[in-house]
Design a protein around this motif. Sequence first.
Motif, mmCIF file in Angstrom:
data_model
loop_
_atom_site.group_PDB
_atom_site.id
_atom_site.type_symbol
_atom_site.label_atom_id
_atom_site.label_comp_id
_atom_site.label_asym_id
_atom_site.label_seq_id
_atom_site.Cartn_x
_atom_site.Cartn_y
_atom_site.Cartn_z
ATOM 1 N N LEU A 1 -2.264 11.013 0.357
ATOM 2 C CA LEU A 1 -1.923 10.633 1.721
ATOM 3 C C LEU A 1 -1.076 9.370 1.685
ATOM 4 C CD1 LEU A 1 -5.445 11.120 3.263
ATOM 5 C CD2 LEU A 1 -3.461 12.597 3.591
ATOM 6 N N PRO A 2 0.191 9.460 2.104
ATOM 7 C CA PRO A 2 1.055 8.275 1.992
ATOM 8 C C PRO A 2 0.698 7.225 3.038
ATOM 9 C CG PRO A 2 2.228 10.050 3.070
ATOM 10 C CD PRO A 2 0.892 10.603 2.689
ATOM 11 N N SER A 3 1.030 5.974 2.700
ATOM 12 C CA SER A 3 0.756 4.897 3.656
ATOM 13 C C SER A 3 1.687 5.000 4.860
ATOM 14 C CB SER A 3 0.943 3.550 2.967
ATOM 15 O OG SER A 3 2.196 3.498 2.318
ATOM 16 N N ASN A 4 2.860 5.557 4.650
ATOM 17 C CA ASN A 4 3.815 5.769 5.750
ATOM 18 C C ASN A 4 3.748 7.251 6.129
ATOM 19 O OD1 ASN A 4 6.004 6.218 7.364
ATOM 20 N ND2 ASN A 4 7.511 5.293 5.979
ATOM 21 N N THR A 5 3.159 7.526 7.276
ATOM 22 C CA THR A 5 2.910 8.929 7.656
ATOM 23 C C THR A 5 3.880 9.436 8.729
ATOM 24 O OG1 THR A 5 1.260 8.139 9.223
ATOM 25 C CG2 THR A 5 0.444 8.870 7.084
ATOM 26 N N ARG A 6 4.996 8.713 8.921
ATOM 27 C CA ARG A 6 5.906 9.095 10.016
ATOM 28 C C ARG A 6 6.378 10.547 9.915
ATOM 29 N NH1 ARG A 6 8.475 3.869 9.488
ATOM 30 N NH2 ARG A 6 7.566 2.525 11.051
ATOM 31 N N LEU A 7 6.675 10.995 8.680
ATOM 32 C CA LEU A 7 7.246 12.348 8.535
ATOM 33 C C LEU A 7 6.257 13.347 7.936
ATOM 34 C CD1 LEU A 7 10.786 11.387 7.127
ATOM 35 C CD2 LEU A 7 10.120 11.737 9.500
ATOM 36 N N ILE A 8 4.985 12.987 7.940
ATOM 37 C CA ILE A 8 4.003 13.812 7.231
ATOM 38 C C ILE A 8 3.978 15.256 7.744
ATOM 39 C CG2 ILE A 8 2.026 13.217 8.707
ATOM 40 C CD1 ILE A 8 1.779 13.420 4.937
ATOM 41 N N SER B 1 9.519 4.121 1.984
ATOM 42 C CA SER B 1 10.408 4.482 3.101
ATOM 43 C C SER B 1 10.043 5.877 3.596
ATOM 44 C CB SER B 1 11.869 4.455 2.636
ATOM 45 O OG SER B 1 12.053 5.435 1.620
ATOM 46 N N ASP B 2 10.487 6.214 4.800
ATOM 47 C CA ASP B 2 10.114 7.499 5.419
ATOM 48 C C ASP B 2 10.361 8.675 4.475
ATOM 49 O OD1 ASP B 2 9.599 5.942 7.556
ATOM 50 O OD2 ASP B 2 11.188 6.739 8.865
ATOM 51 N N GLU B 3 11.590 8.713 3.938
ATOM 52 C CA GLU B 3 11.982 9.860 3.113
ATOM 53 C C GLU B 3 11.153 9.959 1.833
ATOM 54 O OE1 GLU B 3 15.923 11.443 0.735
ATOM 55 O OE2 GLU B 3 16.073 9.647 1.980
ATOM 56 N N GLN B 4 10.975 8.811 1.164
ATOM 57 C CA GLN B 4 10.230 8.829 -0.104
ATOM 58 C C GLN B 4 8.734 9.067 0.130
ATOM 59 O OE1 GLN B 4 11.514 8.981 -3.148
ATOM 60 N NE2 GLN B 4 13.489 9.017 -2.086
ATOM 61 N N ALA B 5 8.203 8.548 1.225
ATOM 62 C CA ALA B 5 6.786 8.783 1.529
ATOM 63 C C ALA B 5 6.537 10.277 1.725
ATOM 64 C CB ALA B 5 6.371 8.000 2.765
ATOM 65 N N LEU B 6 7.502 10.942 2.351
ATOM 66 C CA LEU B 6 7.380 12.396 2.543
ATOM 67 C C LEU B 6 7.397 13.107 1.185
ATOM 68 C CD1 LEU B 6 7.389 14.920 4.351
ATOM 69 C CD2 LEU B 6 9.876 14.776 4.401
ATOM 70 N N LYS B 7 8.331 12.685 0.321
ATOM 71 C CA LYS B 7 8.405 13.306 -1.011
ATOM 72 C C LYS B 7 7.138 13.024 -1.813
ATOM 73 C CE LYS B 7 13.366 13.620 -1.494
ATOM 74 N NZ LYS B 7 14.579 13.091 -2.070
ATOM 75 N N PHE B 8 6.602 11.821 -1.641
ATOM 76 C CA PHE B 8 5.361 11.440 -2.323
ATOM 77 C C PHE B 8 4.238 12.392 -1.908
ATOM 78 C CE2 PHE B 8 1.410 8.854 -2.203
ATOM 79 C CZ PHE B 8 1.325 8.486 -3.535
ATOM 80 N N ALA C 1 0.860 -1.198 0.000
ATOM 81 C CA ALA C 1 0.000 0.000 0.000
ATOM 82 C C ALA C 1 0.889 1.238 0.000
ATOM 83 C CB ALA C 1 -0.902 -0.008 1.223
ATOM 84 N N THR C 2 0.650 2.135 -0.937
ATOM 85 C CA THR C 2 1.457 3.359 -0.990
ATOM 86 C C THR C 2 0.697 4.559 -0.469
ATOM 87 O OG1 THR C 2 0.691 3.650 -3.239
ATOM 88 C CG2 THR C 2 2.902 2.765 -2.948
ATOM 89 N N ASP C 3 -0.611 4.510 -0.637
ATOM 90 C CA ASP C 3 -1.402 5.653 -0.211
ATOM 91 C C ASP C 3 -2.839 5.215 0.013
ATOM 92 O OD1 ASP C 3 -1.254 5.671 -3.372
ATOM 93 O OD2 ASP C 3 -3.138 6.641 -2.829
ATOM 94 N N ALA C 4 -3.611 6.105 0.549
ATOM 95 C CA ALA C 4 -5.038 5.836 0.727
ATOM 96 C C ALA C 4 -5.779 7.086 0.307
ATOM 97 C CB ALA C 4 -5.336 5.497 2.180
ATOM 98 N N VAL C 5 -6.880 6.876 -0.399
ATOM 99 C CA VAL C 5 -7.689 8.040 -0.764
ATOM 100 C C VAL C 5 -8.945 8.043 0.089
ATOM 101 C CG1 VAL C 5 -6.835 8.254 -3.123
ATOM 102 C CG2 VAL C 5 -8.786 6.796 -2.670
#
Lengths: 303, 430
Positions: free
Chosen positions: B352-359, B338-345, B142-146
């Motif tokens: 909304l990225p699936s990894n929201t650690r750095l959102i 990954s954290d960094e790429q999810a933030l860039k995404f 999962a990369t994101d959720a709408v």
Amino acid sequence: MPFPPTSKPAGRRPAMKAGAVSATAMMAPALILVGVFILIPAIVAVIGSFFDFSMTSANWTYVGGANYRRAVTDPLFWLAISNNVFIVVGSVISQVGGGAILAAILDRGIRRGGVFYRTIIFMPVVISSIAVAFVWMLILDPNVGPLNAVVKALGLPTPKLGWLGDPSISLWMLLLIAAWQNVGFQMMLILAGLQAIPKEHYEAASLDGARGLKAFWYITLPGIRNVLVLATLITVIGGFKVFDLVFVTTGGGPANATQVLGTYTYTQAFSFGNMGYANAMAVVLLVTAALLGWLQVRLSRRG
Amino acid sequence: MRFRFNGEVRLVASAILGAAILAAPARAEDIVIKMWTLDNNGYKEFIAEAAESFKATHPNVSIEHQIFPGDPYKTALKVALVGSDGPDVFFNWAGDRATQLVKDKLALDITDYGDVPGGFAKVLPQGLLDSFRYDGRLYGVATDAVTKYVFYDKAYFAEHKLELPKTLGELGGLCKAIRQIDPDTIPMPLGNKTRWKAIHWMTMLNERAMGVEATAADYDLSRPADQLYTDPGYAKAFQALIDLQDAGCFEDAPNATEYAIADSMFITRASPMEYCGSWCTSALDQAGFTDYGFFRLPVMEGGKGNPDANFLVPEGYQVSAKTAHPQEAVEWLSFLVSDEQALKFAEKVQFLPSNTRLIDKAEGVPQSFKDIASEVATVKEGVNVLDALLEATVADAYMNATVEVLNRTLTPEAAVGKVREAALAVQAKK
């Protein structure tokens, strides 16, 4: 006195053989293309119609004629067929009939600007069906489309569910769009037929007292008979094969109201994964088109 | 002894060198991961930059990214996966579409590749991992959720002193109030020509009427045939849609209106509300419309739904079972979440990225995006969309029934009957 030999001279055989070889060689590219892109897929479709399988599944289960029996009992299949028939009949009237009227006007009724009108009427023929569909979707849009604006300006009511959203209107709209796009082609065919009738025929008929309707009935109509048969068969085959216009404009909707055999086959194959059933419907379409094609050849030979 | 680099030695050396070159394994750069995704704003740039960054740890891997529009993608993907030139990794919606590819053995089991240090299974929350789980194994990342909200024009609401609704009845009342201000204003354009807009409504109206638990056994067809889709809540949900239509919420011909036209009505502020996806924020911001707010679809009076539940559809990537490079393919996907790429995404695509650690550190995104991210964090129960969740023919029957309800050619009860009929046919085959 010796009779001349009845058999063909031996010296012509190599020449004929060479001719046959070169003919075969010249036809080979076309034959290969037809074989690869039409014949083989058609054979695979016929075979596939006796199996149950999905596009993403490797398993083919033999089901005999079950897919054809399913078609017979599927109300949507019959709805699609009846919509095809509606489009065929409507297209023959609007496209061949309309084309004949336009051709007659351009042949006899207009003295100036004939080339201009001919070009304008023919222009939609060269536009892709997809582009035509998108343009008409905008024209018919109930919120921003110009058709609603014009109808309202004339003080007339607009369809509450929209031109393409009302099941009782949407099929008529498809007919209108198809006629707009194709009437120019039929007009050109018939116009060519009209212009091929020697003027002397009309002059001779006139001397015999045949003018107006009589001249049309005894000279014009027989003169363009073959062209009319050709135009009608092209339209009928096109009406059965119609896909792109319906797919883009209504997607077979609203709620299957404009579903035709082409779009229903696509839906069964690619949306529901029923490839065997879709093949069976494609075979029905293939047989229909083949019969009509055969009829076209037969009638044109007779003519 | 002096070594003489004479002609013979040169010849032998050249032969050895040539043989070595010929015998050498293919250069590592030869690994190409073919990736297919939808054509979303910013997606192409994000993948291009990520592919460059990925080379730092995988200099031998190149990413070949192809984008497609939504509807053709569904068909093209199926054709490609069956053929010999399909993608190695591809976008897919969680639900029936992803599951079907697993059943047809076209999607790879990536459990073991992902469950390693730095792997996606160590990064993503359990709920999102489960969205691509089948028989206990993982078949996607999962990369994101709408999600969806009712977006509203703050200035319009302030000018006319309108209040946000707390129930569906109040939402209908709001539509009536807007029609009273100007009868030609469409309060909340629907745009259901391609049928998916109204099925999004039905997704949430079913939840508001019955709750997620009550519908689950109908959706996955596990309920006994005599009880399948017999909950009166289904008809109640259709009735709620009719009530909103009767309150003047939608345009006159929703089934003839393109979704893009409906979107543009809100974007151009011709309409003060629209039930729109979280993906709409980037279009709104690009159009320079930032003075908007949003709220969840309100609860239904007497409904059994959970107010903390909301539309939440996970999307992600699957790996083709035919890929020649499963290890690299999954490492690429793990890198993307990954954290960094999810933030860039989040920054580039505004999904909304699936990894929201750095959102919280996201820069260059509108405040609304951060607000939605915060709001999603409060959702206790995700509601997956019917056209992705249901079996294809049942979903099709549901969409057609909804079209007919809006056209008033079917009553709510008859519409449920059509859905039940399709569901029973599929259940009988199973």
